[in-house]
Design a protein around this motif. Structure first.
Motif, PDB file in Angstrom:
ATOM      1  N   MET A 215      35.035  43.517  32.066  1.00  0.00           N
ATOM      2  CA  MET A 215      35.528  42.187  31.725  1.00  0.00           C
ATOM      3  C   MET A 215      37.045  42.214  31.588  1.00  0.00           C
ATOM      4  SD  MET A 215      34.778  39.845  28.348  1.00  0.00           S
ATOM      5  CE  MET A 215      35.861  40.819  27.321  1.00  0.00           C
ATOM      6  N   LYS A 216      37.712  41.281  32.234  1.00  0.00           N
ATOM      7  CA  LYS A 216      39.145  41.102  32.071  1.00  0.00           C
ATOM      8  C   LYS A 216      39.388  39.898  31.161  1.00  0.00           C
ATOM      9  CE  LYS A 216      40.559  43.058  36.520  1.00  0.00           C
ATOM     10  NZ  LYS A 216      41.281  42.804  37.784  1.00  0.00           N
ATOM     11  N   LEU A 217      40.308  40.060  30.218  1.00  0.00           N
ATOM     12  CA  LEU A 217      40.594  39.003  29.249  1.00  0.00           C
ATOM     13  C   LEU A 217      42.087  38.718  29.223  1.00  0.00           C
ATOM     14  CD1 LEU A 217      39.437  37.236  26.842  1.00  0.00           C
ATOM     15  CD2 LEU A 217      40.251  39.100  25.369  1.00  0.00           C
ATOM     16  N   ALA A 218      42.479  37.509  29.626  1.00  0.00           N
ATOM     17  CA  ALA A 218      43.882  37.102  29.528  1.00  0.00           C
ATOM     18  C   ALA A 218      44.198  36.784  28.069  1.00  0.00           C
ATOM     19  CB  ALA A 218      44.134  35.881  30.406  1.00  0.00           C
ATOM     20  N   PHE A 219      45.406  37.139  27.644  1.00  0.00           N
ATOM     21  CA  PHE A 219      45.799  36.899  26.257  1.00  0.00           C
ATOM     22  C   PHE A 219      47.305  36.676  26.185  1.00  0.00           C
ATOM     23  CE2 PHE A 219      46.346  41.439  26.899  1.00  0.00           C
ATOM     24  CZ  PHE A 219      47.570  41.696  26.287  1.00  0.00           C
ATOM     25  N   THR A 220      47.744  36.162  25.051  1.00  0.00           N
ATOM     26  CA  THR A 220      49.160  36.018  24.732  1.00  0.00           C
ATOM     27  C   THR A 220      49.438  36.817  23.471  1.00  0.00           C
ATOM     28  OG1 THR A 220      49.185  33.773  25.640  1.00  0.00           O
ATOM     29  CG2 THR A 220      51.022  34.394  24.210  1.00  0.00           C
ATOM     30  N   LYS A 221      50.477  37.631  23.488  1.00  0.00           N
ATOM     31  CA  LYS A 221      50.899  38.359  22.285  1.00  0.00           C
ATOM     32  C   LYS A 221      51.999  37.545  21.595  1.00  0.00           C
ATOM     33  CE  LYS A 221      50.970  41.955  19.487  1.00  0.00           C
ATOM     34  NZ  LYS A 221      51.387  43.317  19.873  1.00  0.00           N
ATOM     35  N   MET A 222      51.824  37.314  20.283  1.00  0.00           N
ATOM     36  CA  MET A 222      52.780  36.545  19.493  1.00  0.00           C
ATOM     37  C   MET A 222      52.964  37.228  18.146  1.00  0.00           C
ATOM     38  SD  MET A 222      51.633  32.571  20.241  1.00  0.00           S
ATOM     39  CE  MET A 222      53.197  31.942  19.582  1.00  0.00           C
ATOM     40  N   HIS A 223      54.000  36.793  17.420  1.00  0.00           N
ATOM     41  CA  HIS A 223      54.128  37.242  16.041  1.00  0.00           C
ATOM     42  C   HIS A 223      54.829  36.181  15.208  1.00  0.00           C
ATOM     43  CE1 HIS A 223      58.464  38.280  15.539  1.00  0.00           C
ATOM     44  NE2 HIS A 223      58.432  38.503  16.846  1.00  0.00           N
ATOM     45  N   GLY A 224      54.535  36.206  13.924  1.00  0.00           N
ATOM     46  CA  GLY A 224      55.240  35.391  12.937  1.00  0.00           C
ATOM     47  C   GLY A 224      55.900  36.327  11.957  1.00  0.00           C
TER      48      GLY A 224
ATOM     49  N   ASP B 292      51.620  40.304  13.720  1.00  0.00           N
ATOM     50  CA  ASP B 292      51.402  40.100  15.149  1.00  0.00           C
ATOM     51  C   ASP B 292      49.955  39.768  15.494  1.00  0.00           C
ATOM     52  OD1 ASP B 292      50.632  42.746  14.577  1.00  0.00           O
ATOM     53  OD2 ASP B 292      51.159  43.465  16.581  1.00  0.00           O
ATOM     54  N   PHE B 293      49.824  39.027  16.610  1.00  0.00           N
ATOM     55  CA  PHE B 293      48.551  38.427  16.992  1.00  0.00           C
ATOM     56  C   PHE B 293      48.310  38.546  18.488  1.00  0.00           C
ATOM     57  CE2 PHE B 293      50.607  35.996  13.619  1.00  0.00           C
ATOM     58  CZ  PHE B 293      49.709  36.207  12.587  1.00  0.00           C
ATOM     59  N   VAL B 294      47.047  38.675  18.837  1.00  0.00           N
ATOM     60  CA  VAL B 294      46.585  38.445  20.199  1.00  0.00           C
ATOM     61  C   VAL B 294      45.912  37.084  20.207  1.00  0.00           C
ATOM     62  CG1 VAL B 294      44.792  39.104  21.849  1.00  0.00           C
ATOM     63  CG2 VAL B 294      46.406  40.813  21.022  1.00  0.00           C
ATOM     64  N   MET B 295      46.418  36.175  21.044  1.00  0.00           N
ATOM     65  CA  MET B 295      45.910  34.809  21.135  1.00  0.00           C
ATOM     66  C   MET B 295      45.028  34.698  22.381  1.00  0.00           C
ATOM     67  SD  MET B 295      47.872  33.778  18.575  1.00  0.00           S
ATOM     68  CE  MET B 295      47.714  31.984  18.578  1.00  0.00           C
ATOM     69  N   VAL B 296      43.822  34.165  22.206  1.00  0.00           N
ATOM     70  CA  VAL B 296      42.867  34.050  23.307  1.00  0.00           C
ATOM     71  C   VAL B 296      42.514  32.579  23.499  1.00  0.00           C
ATOM     72  CG1 VAL B 296      40.602  34.722  24.165  1.00  0.00           C
ATOM     73  CG2 VAL B 296      41.935  36.331  22.780  1.00  0.00           C
ATOM     74  N   ASP B 297      42.670  32.093  24.724  1.00  0.00           N
ATOM     75  CA  ASP B 297      42.400  30.695  25.059  1.00  0.00           C
ATOM     76  C   ASP B 297      40.902  30.502  25.283  1.00  0.00           C
ATOM     77  OD1 ASP B 297      42.351  28.096  25.955  1.00  0.00           O
ATOM     78  OD2 ASP B 297      43.634  28.442  27.708  1.00  0.00           O
ATOM     79  N   CYS B 298      40.260  29.804  24.365  1.00  0.00           N
ATOM     80  CA  CYS B 298      38.826  29.511  24.480  1.00  0.00           C
ATOM     81  C   CYS B 298      38.593  28.004  24.463  1.00  0.00           C
ATOM     82  CB  CYS B 298      38.052  30.182  23.351  1.00  0.00           C
ATOM     83  SG  CYS B 298      38.121  31.977  23.371  1.00  0.00           S
ATOM     84  N   ARG B 299      39.570  27.253  24.976  1.00  0.00           N
ATOM     85  CA  ARG B 299      39.413  25.795  25.004  1.00  0.00           C
ATOM     86  C   ARG B 299      38.299  25.366  25.950  1.00  0.00           C
ATOM     87  NH1 ARG B 299      45.249  23.930  26.649  1.00  0.00           N
ATOM     88  NH2 ARG B 299      45.019  25.886  27.845  1.00  0.00           N
ATOM     89  N   HIS B 300      38.038  26.170  26.980  1.00  0.00           N
ATOM     90  CA  HIS B 300      37.067  25.751  28.001  1.00  0.00           C
ATOM     91  C   HIS B 300      35.976  26.785  28.229  1.00  0.00           C
ATOM     92  CE1 HIS B 300      39.921  22.569  28.776  1.00  0.00           C
ATOM     93  NE2 HIS B 300      40.865  23.455  29.050  1.00  0.00           N
ATOM     94  N   ARG B 301      35.804  27.708  27.278  1.00  0.00           N
ATOM     95  CA  ARG B 301      34.747  28.714  27.407  1.00  0.00           C
ATOM     96  C   ARG B 301      34.432  29.246  26.013  1.00  0.00           C
ATOM     97  NH1 ARG B 301      37.496  34.397  29.335  1.00  0.00           N
ATOM     98  NH2 ARG B 301      39.182  34.403  27.816  1.00  0.00           N
TER      99      ARG B 301
ATOM    100  N   PHE C  55      56.857  34.113  20.788  1.00  0.00           N
ATOM    101  CA  PHE C  55      56.104  34.667  21.918  1.00  0.00           C
ATOM    102  C   PHE C  55      56.665  36.044  22.270  1.00  0.00           C
ATOM    103  CE2 PHE C  55      55.281  30.172  22.310  1.00  0.00           C
ATOM    104  CZ  PHE C  55      53.953  30.127  22.713  1.00  0.00           C
ATOM    105  N   VAL C  56      55.777  36.984  22.603  1.00  0.00           N
ATOM    106  CA  VAL C  56      56.198  38.338  22.955  1.00  0.00           C
ATOM    107  C   VAL C  56      55.923  38.613  24.436  1.00  0.00           C
ATOM    108  CG1 VAL C  56      55.995  40.795  22.409  1.00  0.00           C
ATOM    109  CG2 VAL C  56      55.713  39.084  20.601  1.00  0.00           C
ATOM    110  N   PHE C  57      54.653  38.517  24.852  1.00  0.00           N
ATOM    111  CA  PHE C  57      54.336  38.718  26.265  1.00  0.00           C
ATOM    112  C   PHE C  57      52.946  38.181  26.558  1.00  0.00           C
ATOM    113  CE2 PHE C  57      53.089  42.746  24.201  1.00  0.00           C
ATOM    114  CZ  PHE C  57      51.779  42.906  24.633  1.00  0.00           C
ATOM    115  N   GLU C  58      52.664  38.020  27.846  1.00  0.00           N
ATOM    116  CA  GLU C  58      51.323  37.684  28.337  1.00  0.00           C
ATOM    117  C   GLU C  58      50.712  38.949  28.931  1.00  0.00           C
ATOM    118  OE1 GLU C  58      50.036  34.682  28.076  1.00  0.00           O
ATOM    119  OE2 GLU C  58      51.802  33.455  27.635  1.00  0.00           O
ATOM    120  N   GLY C  59      49.406  39.083  28.837  1.00  0.00           N
ATOM    121  CA  GLY C  59      48.771  40.264  29.385  1.00  0.00           C
ATOM    122  C   GLY C  59      47.319  40.027  29.741  1.00  0.00           C
TER     123      GLY C  59
END
Length: 282
Positions: free
Chosen positions: A1-10, A14-23, A269-273
């Motif tokens: 399984m490949k999972l797209a994510f966004t790395k962010m921090h406050g 730090d956080f891995v953000m996962v888009d589940c708006r449509h799944r 925002f830090v990076f996309e991966g």
């Protein structure tokens, strides 16, 4: 399984953000732990999913998982990153105020500028049953035995449980022993975030937090709110204060018991991966 994510921090939290708006949310606890690994995975303090709201009064729902795969009820630095992520996704404009749904209930967020977010963190809960914390009645101080040492703590919920300890030195070696013990103390049935706070003056606190499920972090938004709530309820700081953490500073405003507490700080925002679940790829 490949999972797209966004790395962010406050401010370093730090956080891995996962888009589940449509799944549906695709991960189990073992996969969350694998992604959290800072050597073999991506590394994070919390993983956050962005999903359709369950509550029709809210724009989106966000789920929160700690690095050990356990769920969390709230994350102050994380919700700021959710708001900034929604702005970049075209869902939220600068100046907009929206309701978001967290695992512990709705919160109001306002995108005040590029990368800056103000959050209504709700009303701090001091009643022991609501934290939860084992005590006969609410008090602004509790004596608690931790590793053979008696500590004086404040206890409060900011959507997750917090123990707040006033200290003179945030770098005292004893803190590194006491933090993990307090996080898992039996008087907190669900565990707690352990915050060690130094009062600089009536408008300035310094704080370090050992988070349940994640350990020592560079910043803890709900921990900053908890420290503000405990210290202001005791009358030791004013209604507005800067809370300085190892990763940066948050602005907290709270008028007092029964009132909403507000937090303002950055989201970066830090990076996309793309993460590949190699353990299940064969």
């Amino acid at each position: 399984m490949k999972l797209a994510f966004t790395k962010m921090h406050g401010i370093g939290n730090d956080f891995v953000m996962v888009d589940c708006r449509h799944r549906p949310f695709p991960l189990d606890a073992a996969q969350i732990r694998a992604i959290a690994d800072r050597h073999a995975g991506v590394g994070f303090d919390q993983l956050i999913s962005i999903e359709p709201a369950r509550d029709s009064a809210c724009a989106f729902y966000y789920g929160i998982w700690n690095a050990d795969g356990s769920p969390s009820g709230q994350c102050g630095n994380g919700v700021r990153c959710v708001a900034a992520w929604l702005h970049r996704a075209g869902e939220l404009a600068i100046g907009d105020t929206v309701r978001l749904e967290s695992p512990s209930g709705p919160v109001t967020v306002r995108l005040t500028g590029p990368g800056e977010v103000t959050v209504d963190m709700g009303v701090p809960a001091f009643e022991p049953a609501r934290i939860p914390f084992l005590a006969e009645a609410a008090a602004d101080r509790y004596a608690i035995d931790v590793g053979g040492e008696t500590l004086e703590i404040g206890a409060v919920s900011m959507g997750n449980p917090h123990a707040v300890v006033v200290v003179a030195d945030l770098h005292a070696p004893a803190l590194f022993r006491l933090g993990p013990l307090l996080t898992t103390h039996g008087r907190f049935p669900q565990g707690a975030n352990a915050g060690f706070v130094q009062v600089v003056d009536r408008g300035h606190l310094r704080l370090r937090v050992h988070e349940r499920g994640s350990g020592w972090t560079l910043a803890c938004g709900t921990g900053a709110c908890a420290a503000m709530a405990v210290m202001h309820a005791r009358g030791e700081i004013d209604a507005r204060a800067r809370v300085e953490l190892p990763g940066g500073t948050l602005a907290i405003a709270w008028a007092g018991p029964g009132q909403t507490l507000w937090m303002t700080g950055p989201a970066t925002f830090v990076f996309e991966g793309e993460w590949l679940d190699t353990a299940r790829a064969h």
